[in-house]
Every structure is written in C-alpha cells, then in structure tokens.
Motif scaffolding. Structure first.
Motif, PDB file in Angstrom:
ATOM      1  N   ALA A 208      10.395   2.866   3.284  1.00  0.00           N
ATOM      2  CA  ALA A 208      11.296   4.052   2.706  1.00  0.00           C
ATOM      3  C   ALA A 208      11.918   4.722   3.622  1.00  0.00           C
ATOM      4  O   ALA A 208      13.194   4.960   3.750  1.00  0.00           O
ATOM      5  N   MET A 209      10.926   5.328   4.519  1.00  0.00           N
ATOM      6  CA  MET A 209      11.365   6.191   5.795  1.00  0.00           C
ATOM      7  C   MET A 209      12.330   5.158   6.703  1.00  0.00           C
ATOM      8  O   MET A 209      13.307   5.854   6.967  1.00  0.00           O
TER       9      MET A 209
ATOM     10  N   THR B  31       0.783  -1.222   0.082  1.00  0.00           N
ATOM     11  CA  THR B  31      -0.144  -0.011   0.133  1.00  0.00           C
ATOM     12  C   THR B  31       0.962   1.147  -0.133  1.00  0.00           C
ATOM     13  O   THR B  31       2.288   1.068   0.241  1.00  0.00           O
ATOM     14  N   THR B  32       0.458   2.384  -0.315  1.00  0.00           N
ATOM     15  CA  THR B  32       1.104   3.653  -0.253  1.00  0.00           C
ATOM     16  C   THR B  32       1.661   4.179   0.741  1.00  0.00           C
ATOM     17  O   THR B  32       2.755   4.133   1.152  1.00  0.00           O
ATOM     18  N   LYS B  33       0.902   3.704   2.028  1.00  0.00           N
ATOM     19  CA  LYS B  33       1.262   4.122   3.471  1.00  0.00           C
ATOM     20  C   LYS B  33       2.512   3.116   3.849  1.00  0.00           C
ATOM     21  O   LYS B  33       3.430   3.766   4.311  1.00  0.00           O
ATOM     22  N   ASN B  34       2.380   1.705   3.468  1.00  0.00           N
ATOM     23  CA  ASN B  34       3.418   0.941   3.948  1.00  0.00           C
ATOM     24  C   ASN B  34       4.747   0.958   3.002  1.00  0.00           C
ATOM     25  O   ASN B  34       5.835   0.947   3.522  1.00  0.00           O
ATOM     26  N   MET B  35       4.565   1.532   1.837  1.00  0.00           N
ATOM     27  CA  MET B  35       5.933   1.867   1.093  1.00  0.00           C
ATOM     28  C   MET B  35       6.487   3.225   1.449  1.00  0.00           C
ATOM     29  O   MET B  35       7.738   3.096   1.464  1.00  0.00           O
ATOM     30  N   VAL B  36       5.706   4.056   1.829  1.00  0.00           N
ATOM     31  CA  VAL B  36       6.201   5.098   2.323  1.00  0.00           C
ATOM     32  C   VAL B  36       6.840   4.948   3.648  1.00  0.00           C
ATOM     33  O   VAL B  36       8.382   5.387   3.811  1.00  0.00           O
ATOM     34  N   LEU B  37       6.407   4.247   4.608  1.00  0.00           N
ATOM     35  CA  LEU B  37       7.180   3.627   5.807  1.00  0.00           C
ATOM     36  C   LEU B  37       8.275   2.952   5.728  1.00  0.00           C
ATOM     37  O   LEU B  37       9.259   3.129   6.127  1.00  0.00           O
TER      38      LEU B  37
ATOM     39  N   ARG C  41      -0.002   9.476  12.372  1.00  0.00           N
ATOM     40  CA  ARG C  41       0.238  10.373  11.399  1.00  0.00           C
ATOM     41  C   ARG C  41      -0.159   9.806   9.907  1.00  0.00           C
ATOM     42  O   ARG C  41      -0.001  10.400   8.916  1.00  0.00           O
ATOM     43  N   PHE C  42      -0.207   8.617  10.112  1.00  0.00           N
ATOM     44  CA  PHE C  42      -0.304   7.598   8.806  1.00  0.00           C
ATOM     45  C   PHE C  42      -1.428   6.960   8.673  1.00  0.00           C
ATOM     46  O   PHE C  42      -1.621   5.855   8.523  1.00  0.00           O
TER      47      PHE C  42
END
Length: 222
Positions: A37-38, A29-35, A221-222
């Motif tokens: 990457a972070m 998911t977009t959220k998990n991919m962002v996390l 926040r996510f």
C-alpha cells in the motif's frame, strides 16, 4: 516408552507440507500488505510529476512512478510488483480520472509489470548485486519489446477507436515533433521505442542507487 534416535530425529524434522508455506499467505501478511500500500501510494503520487520528451507526442509523458514498483518487486517479489502497479493506477484514476478512456492507464500498468516482473524473477533466484543489474537490464529489454508490440497492435488502435479518429492522426502528431515519423512503424521505432528505453533505463538507475538504503529501512522498521 522411549524414542529411538531415528524416531527423535524424524519427530524434530518439520513435515514437508508444514514447512512449505503457501505463497499467497506469505505475500498477504500484514507487513507486506502495508508495504504494498505504501509503495503503491508513493507511486501514485509520482504519477503527478510528468515531463514531456522532445521526440514523442505530448501524450507520452516521462515520470518515475515505476521506481517504487521496481523496489517493491525486488523487496517483496514479482506478484507484489504487479499489485503495487495496480494500486498506483487505481489511485491515479480516483484522484484525476482518465483522459485516455483507460487506455493510457492500462498501458502504464502493462509497462510497469513488463519491467518489474522479469527483474524481480531473476533477482529472486539469486539475490546479488549482479543479478539485480541483470534483472533490470532484462526488464528494460522486455519493457521496450512489450511497449512496441502493445502500442502497435493494441494501445494506439484502441486509443484511436475510443476517440473516433484515424490512426493516421496519431502518426501526424508524431510527425509534428519528428519529421522522420511518417507511418505507424516509424512512430513505434522513433517515438515509442526510445521513450520506453529512456524510461526503463532511468527507473532502473534510480532504483540501483537507492534500493540498498530503502531495503535497510524496510528491514529495520517493519
């Protein structure tokens, strides 16, 4: 046409195939991919801060880059932990390159996964404080075992071959910091084993101290 009570119940009940979400889609998911990457970027940055240990040769450097890997594994699952560890290595390779012909980087990835994946698997089945501690304890034990095995039979031999040096020269580097190291077995038992035990324990303790706060931020926040 009127539906009977049974038909109404069956219609409102989700189909098994619909209810069962594809694990890959759930992870990506977009959220998990962002996390991921972070966490991977933070882990890559933490690789810059390394410290020598008095009982091992200088190419064994202690760092805390696996803290984000372990936190990400608890929050997102074991596969995510492997991805985060991979991102960490890629960032480090892009920024600094390799001085170990890739051997050190691959070893770092294997070690990170051997700690994070077992811990996350145990925690995933029963999310509680006790299972988190049990998972980290199991992860540390597996990390130490994997570290000893891979260093003895893969990493050190490949490292020696890559730099065209006899493995006895690596052992001699261990002897220089600890006279008790006089063989490959001694190197593994007196340098590799305590190094991985120390690193795994410290990473687990730091994770235990900050995970709750980090998970609240993630959820908020996510």
């Amino acid at each position: 046409m009127e539906l009977t009570a049974k038909q109404t119940t069956d219609a409102s009940r989700p189909d098994k195939h619909t209810a069962r979400q594809n694990p890959a889609k759930k992870l990506l998911t977009t959220k998990n991919m962002v996390l991921m990457a972070m966490f991977g970027a933070l882990s890559g940055v933490l690789m810059y801060f390394q410290f020598p240990v008095p009982f091992a040769p200088p190419f064994y450097q202690l760092d805390f880059c696996d803290v984000p890997v372990l936190i990400g594994s608890f929050a997102l699952g074991p596969v995510a932990g492997m991805v985060i560890a991979g991102i960490k290595i890629l960032i480090n390779l892009v920024m600094t390159g390799t001085s170990t012909a890739g051997v050190g980087e691959f070893s770092n990835w294997v070690q990170a996964c051997s700690l994070a994946v077992p811990a996350a698997l145990i925690y995933k089945h029963h999310k509680s404080r006790n299972s988190a501690f049990l998972g980290m304890a199991a992860g540390v034990v597996i990390m130490v075992m994997v570290g000893c095995f891979t260093n003895a039979f893969v990493m050190l031999p490949v490292y020696a071959a890559a730099f065209h040096m006899p493995i006895e020269k690596l052992v001699a580097m261990g002897t220089a910091v600890n006279p008790g190291i006089n063989s490959l077995t001694g190197f593994i038992m007196l340098a590799v084993l305590p190094f991985n035990l120390l690193k795994g324990t410290l990473v687990s303790l730091i994770t235990a101290l900050i995970y709750k706060r980090v998970s609240i931020i993630i959820k908020g926040r996510f």
